[in-house]
Design an enzyme around this catalytic site. Structure first.
Site, PDB file in Angstrom:
ATOM      1  N   CYS A   1     -79.103  -2.100 -74.240  1.00 15.52           N
ATOM      2  CA  CYS A   1     -78.639  -3.489 -74.355  1.00 15.52           C
ATOM      3  C   CYS A   1     -77.315  -3.547 -75.121  1.00 15.52           C
ATOM      4  O   CYS A   1     -77.302  -3.389 -76.347  1.00 15.52           O
ATOM      5  CB  CYS A   1     -79.704  -4.326 -75.065  1.00 15.52           C
ATOM      6  SG  CYS A   1     -79.205  -6.040 -75.322  1.00 15.52           S
TER       7      CYS A   1
ATOM      8  N   CYS B   1     -77.006  -6.546 -77.531  1.00 12.40           N
ATOM      9  CA  CYS B   1     -77.753  -6.369 -78.787  1.00 12.40           C
ATOM     10  C   CYS B   1     -77.066  -5.368 -79.721  1.00 12.40           C
ATOM     11  O   CYS B   1     -76.990  -5.590 -80.922  1.00 12.40           O
ATOM     12  CB  CYS B   1     -79.159  -5.827 -78.524  1.00 12.40           C
ATOM     13  SG  CYS B   1     -79.988  -6.471 -77.089  1.00 12.40           S
ATOM     14  N   ASP B   2     -76.595  -4.268 -79.169  1.00 12.51           N
ATOM     15  CA  ASP B   2     -76.199  -3.137 -80.009  1.00 12.51           C
ATOM     16  C   ASP B   2     -74.698  -2.820 -80.006  1.00 12.51           C
ATOM     17  O   ASP B   2     -74.254  -1.954 -80.756  1.00 12.51           O
ATOM     18  CB  ASP B   2     -76.954  -1.876 -79.562  1.00 12.51           C
ATOM     19  CG  ASP B   2     -78.463  -2.036 -79.745  1.00 12.51           C
ATOM     20  OD1 ASP B   2     -78.864  -2.742 -80.683  1.00 12.51           O
ATOM     21  OD2 ASP B   2     -79.228  -1.460 -78.959  1.00 12.51           O
TER      22      ASP B   2
END
Ligand code: NAP
Length: 278
Positions: free
Chosen positions: A102, A105-106
């Site tokens: 992701c 997200c990261d």
């Protein structure tokens, strides 16, 4: 029923930076716990149990879990989807230590670092382009010599100076001890193996919705995602959906939570209507 772990894919995310109300981000697992606490304040009972099969042919609906059968007057399916894995050495061990599924997200953790992206579809290119906001370089490794992604994304990727491609190559190992340092690749034309130094590996080789147990009962699209209308209603009256199990596009905690709220409102209306008509 939550499955054996609360929070699904979100719980594996170190920090969720785009959930409203958390200006400094929030841990994925922590957010799951907060959701649980809030739901329990309103009377929700949380069971850490895996659903193995359902019978939606008659009401009350039946859900068979590890420790018995649950009966439901209405049901919200939120079983999510799982990112496909390469199933190669180092992938599992280094997940969260440089291996990610992701970018939203990261991505931030790879500020001023080098990353590789695996895959050649829309997700690989879209997420790869997103990563150029943070990373110094994004190398997309694809197993063929042409992309599956749409032409617009292809054009954007080819014209982005931070993006380069390695074609006809399979990633066969993620290398690193405490964190990712490189990936091993095999060129499918020559058979030659080499190492590509990198700080991060983002894998976008498709998702699989967790819908096996609903096959033959709920309508699905060709990829196995449950189809629903804008009221989150499925083809079975009284069965609603929320989150990635019915959404291959947005895949964000915030959009899934919104779908969950809509499904819960509709489920309540469904039961209220029945009470009035009884
Ligand atoms: P996808 O279209 O299925 O693409 C998966 C990619 O991963 C393909 O290039 C495939 O290679 C590669 N791949 C699969 N298994 C592999 C393996 N074991 N090793 C190496 N490579 C592997 O998946 P997606 O990109 O996640 O897209 C899913 C759906 O969402 C699509 O319908 C897509 O159009 C849609 N989507 C749309 C957008 C957008 O419109 N902006 C954004 C994201 C997703 P091959 O090409 O050789 O098969």
């Amino acid at each position: 029923m939550t499955g054996i772990e609360l929070g699904g894919q979100a719980a594996l995310t170190h920090t969720i930076e785009n959930y409203p109300g958390f200006p400094d981000g929030v841990g994925g697992a922590e957010l799951g716990e907060l959701f649980q606490k809030q739901a329990e304040r309103f009377g929700a009972k949380v069971e850490f149990e895996t659903a193995n099969s359902v019978d939606l042919s008659v009401r009350p609906f039946k859900v068979n879990g590890d420790s018995g059968e649950y009966l439901a007057d209405t049901l919200i399916v939120g079983t999510g989807a799982r990112p496909n894995h390469l199933e190669i050495p180092g992938e599992y061990e280094l997940t969260g230590k440089g291996v990610s599924y992701c970018a939203t997200c990261d991505g931030w953790f790879f500020k001023d670092k080098k990353v590789v992206v695996v895959g050649g579809g829309d997700s690989a290119l879209e997420e790869g382009l997103f990563l150029t906001r943070f990373a110094t370089s994004v190398t997309i490794i694809h197993r063929r010599d042409s992309l599956r992604a749409g032409k617009v994304l292809q054009h954007r990727a080819f014209s982005n100076p931070k993006v380069d491609f390695i074609w006809n190559s399979l990633v066969t190992e993620v290398i690193g001890t405490d964190k990712v340092t490189a990936v091993k690749i095999t060129n499918l034309d020559s058979g030659l193996e080499s190492e590509v130094p990198t700080d991060g590996v983002f894998i976008f080789i498709g998702h699989t919705p967790n819908t096996q147990m609903f096959k033959g009962q709920l309508d699905m699209d060709d990829l196995g995602y449950i189809t629903a209308n804008h009221l989150m209603e499925t083809n079975v009256p009284g069965v609603f959906v929320a989150g990635e199990v019915a959404d291959s596009h947005f895949r964000q905690v915030v959009t899934s939570a919104g779908m969950g709220a809509a499904a819960a409102i509709q489920a309540t209306h469904f039961l209220e209507k029945e009470t009035v008509n009884a």
